[in-house]
Scaffold this motif. Structure first.
Motif, PDB file in Angstrom:
ATOM      1  N   ASN A  73       1.080  -1.167   0.023  1.00  0.00           N
ATOM      2  CA  ASN A  73       0.037   0.027  -0.161  1.00  0.00           C
ATOM      3  C   ASN A  73       0.880   1.249  -0.021  1.00  0.00           C
ATOM      4  O   ASN A  73       0.591   2.360  -0.790  1.00  0.00           O
ATOM      5  CB  ASN A  73      -1.029  -0.012   1.066  1.00  0.00           C
ATOM      6  CG  ASN A  73      -1.930   1.088   1.161  1.00  0.00           C
ATOM      7  OD1 ASN A  73      -2.347   1.518   0.139  1.00  0.00           O
ATOM      8  ND2 ASN A  73      -2.217   1.668   2.061  1.00  0.00           N
ATOM      9  N   SER A  87       7.700  12.657  -0.121  1.00  0.00           N
ATOM     10  CA  SER A  87       7.156  12.181   1.021  1.00  0.00           C
ATOM     11  C   SER A  87       8.090  11.148   1.544  1.00  0.00           C
ATOM     12  O   SER A  87       8.618  10.303   0.585  1.00  0.00           O
ATOM     13  CB  SER A  87       5.649  11.635   0.958  1.00  0.00           C
ATOM     14  OG  SER A  87       4.902  12.772   0.455  1.00  0.00           O
ATOM     15  N   GLY A 145      -8.201   6.365  -6.222  1.00  0.00           N
ATOM     16  CA  GLY A 145      -8.092   6.112  -4.994  1.00  0.00           C
ATOM     17  C   GLY A 145      -9.451   6.073  -3.982  1.00  0.00           C
ATOM     18  O   GLY A 145     -10.347   6.502  -4.674  1.00  0.00           O
ATOM     19  N   THR A 146      -9.291   5.783  -3.050  1.00  0.00           N
ATOM     20  CA  THR A 146     -10.571   5.561  -1.950  1.00  0.00           C
ATOM     21  C   THR A 146     -10.492   6.426  -0.844  1.00  0.00           C
ATOM     22  O   THR A 146     -11.310   6.461  -0.119  1.00  0.00           O
ATOM     23  CB  THR A 146     -10.851   4.064  -1.861  1.00  0.00           C
ATOM     24  OG1 THR A 146      -9.662   3.504  -1.246  1.00  0.00           O
ATOM     25  CG2 THR A 146     -11.092   3.242  -2.979  1.00  0.00           C
ATOM     26  N   TYR A 192       1.440   8.751  -6.587  1.00  0.00           N
ATOM     27  CA  TYR A 192       1.572  10.292  -6.214  1.00  0.00           C
ATOM     28  C   TYR A 192       2.968  10.853  -6.363  1.00  0.00           C
ATOM     29  O   TYR A 192       3.456  11.827  -5.738  1.00  0.00           O
ATOM     30  CB  TYR A 192       1.042  10.480  -4.647  1.00  0.00           C
ATOM     31  CG  TYR A 192      -0.485  10.183  -4.393  1.00  0.00           C
ATOM     32  CD1 TYR A 192      -1.423  10.809  -4.890  1.00  0.00           C
ATOM     33  CD2 TYR A 192      -0.621   9.157  -3.568  1.00  0.00           C
ATOM     34  CE1 TYR A 192      -2.701  10.509  -4.699  1.00  0.00           C
ATOM     35  CE2 TYR A 192      -2.062   8.632  -3.364  1.00  0.00           C
ATOM     36  CZ  TYR A 192      -2.912   9.390  -3.801  1.00  0.00           C
ATOM     37  OH  TYR A 192      -4.169   8.870  -3.553  1.00  0.00           O
ATOM     38  N   LYS A 201      -7.318  14.961  -3.570  1.00  0.00           N
ATOM     39  CA  LYS A 201      -6.802  14.516  -4.615  1.00  0.00           C
ATOM     40  C   LYS A 201      -7.915  13.877  -5.607  1.00  0.00           C
ATOM     41  O   LYS A 201      -7.710  13.342  -6.733  1.00  0.00           O
ATOM     42  CB  LYS A 201      -5.808  13.330  -4.343  1.00  0.00           C
ATOM     43  CG  LYS A 201      -4.563  13.746  -3.570  1.00  0.00           C
ATOM     44  CD  LYS A 201      -3.486  14.528  -4.483  1.00  0.00           C
ATOM     45  CE  LYS A 201      -2.430  14.830  -3.701  1.00  0.00           C
ATOM     46  NZ  LYS A 201      -2.449  15.556  -2.387  1.00  0.00           N
ATOM     47  N   GLY A 208      -7.032   3.413   2.104  1.00  0.00           N
ATOM     48  CA  GLY A 208      -5.548   2.429   2.234  1.00  0.00           C
ATOM     49  C   GLY A 208      -4.749   3.040   3.477  1.00  0.00           C
ATOM     50  O   GLY A 208      -4.367   2.139   4.278  1.00  0.00           O
TER      51      GLY A 208
END
Ligand code: ADP
Length: 304
Positions: free
Chosen positions: A196, A287, A258-259, A204, A251, A262
């Motif tokens: 994940n 990041s 995406g949801t 990203y 986003k 995650g």
């Protein structure tokens, strides 16, 4: 002030103390046995109140457990009901896309792609909601074992390299770096966590940029896995929302799929394995997500 007035005043002070403060009752009982019956009465009323409160708490706990059970049952039956037609939609979309009679236009084929992609997204959402609900309800049991990190990261590398070629991201993972390093974790769940974070590090990211995974030794009994990307980053003012359920930090307006579930799942799993997750990020720079997990031989959760 005459004697009568003094006596009457002291009597009234006595009464006020007795009626207003049980501490004084204790003192009076201790030093003279005054109003012992009142003290007993007071104790009994406290006991009764405690019993009442305990009964209320028990009922509230049973109600909460019952509604949690109902929620889990609803989610699992809903997911089954939704998954069946969704699989049919995806399946028929794939058949249509084969265009066996060669009579579909480009626009129609693009639309079929959209149907298929939307179905896949919904299925992912349902699966993730279901996974989160079983984690939250404590229905999943971890199978903790000693994990050889060199072998584990080798497997991860094989899976991921196929993905990153497509996304044109430089993927840096030297499994040899993990030689003679072991973790105490649930293999499947650890894979879920690592994949994940890698998936986010790719999603990203920016074409031509990189995602690097390496380890750092923390305290004597922990290993830190670092997932460092040079992607779009997270602005400071949104840091507090990163682990919030369904929060995609804006986003959702981008084309990145995406949801927003995650990282919530990832955090819960890491914590269940006695670990911790954290991150640092800078918008436009990248990041770094950190996962600290225990090495074998350490006994946690002693229940003290
Ligand atoms: P999603 O399905 O949206 O990726 P996650 O729970 O995995 O959901 O992540 C929550 C949000 O955190 C993402 O929508 C994204 O905005 C942000 N995020 C997560 N990982 C990264 C990363 N490596 N770089 C930039 N933003 C990230």
């Amino acid at each position: 002030m005459n004697l009568f007035k003094i006596r009457s005043l002291s009597f009234r002070i006595n009464l006020w103390i007795i009626d207003t403060d049980p501490i004084f009752l204790g003192l009076f009982a201790r030093f003279g046995g005054v109003r012992q019956d009142k003290l007993i009465e007071y104790n009994e009323s406290i006991e009764k109140k405690i019993e009442e409160r305990t009964r209320e708490l028990k009922v509230a706990k049973e109600e909460a457990e019952e509604s949690n059970r109902a929620k889990s049952e609803f989610l699992s039956s809903m997911s089954h009901e939704l998954r069946t037609p969704l699989n049919a939609i995806s399946g028929f979309a794939q058949i249509l896309k084969m265009n066996t009679e060669n009579n579909l236009t480009t626009v129609q084929l693009n639309n079929i792609d959209r149907i298929y992609a939307a179905g896949k997204h919904l299925l992912k959402l349902i699966n993730e909601v279901l996974d989160l609900s079983s984690i939250e309800s404590g229905r999943i049991k971890l199978s903790m074992e000693t994990i050889d990190m060199k072998k584990f990261m080798g497997e991860i590398k094989t899976i991921v390299e196929l993905l990153v070629i497509k996304d044109e991201i430089e993927f840096i993972l030297d499994s040899a770096e993990f030689d003679s390093h072991f973790l105490h974790a649930d293999r499947l769940r650890l894979k879920q966590v690592v994949l994940n974070l890698i998936s986010n590090g790719i999603k990203y990211n920016i074409r031509g940029e990189s995602l690097r995974i390496y380890k750092e030794r923390r305290e004597a009994n922990m290993i830190r896995l670092v997932f460092e990307d040079t992607g779009i980053g997270i602005p400071r003012e949104k840091w507090s929302q990163v682990f919030q359920l369904f929060n995609r930090l804006g986003k959702e307006t981008m084309t990145i799929e995406g949801t927003g579930i995650g990282l919530s799942i990832t955090k819960k799993i890491v914590e269940m394995m006695d670990g911790q997750i954290d991150f640092e990020s800078e918008e436009g720079v990248g990041s770094k997500f950190f996962v600290d997990l225990p090495i074998p031989g350490i006994v946690y959760n002693l229940g003290v």
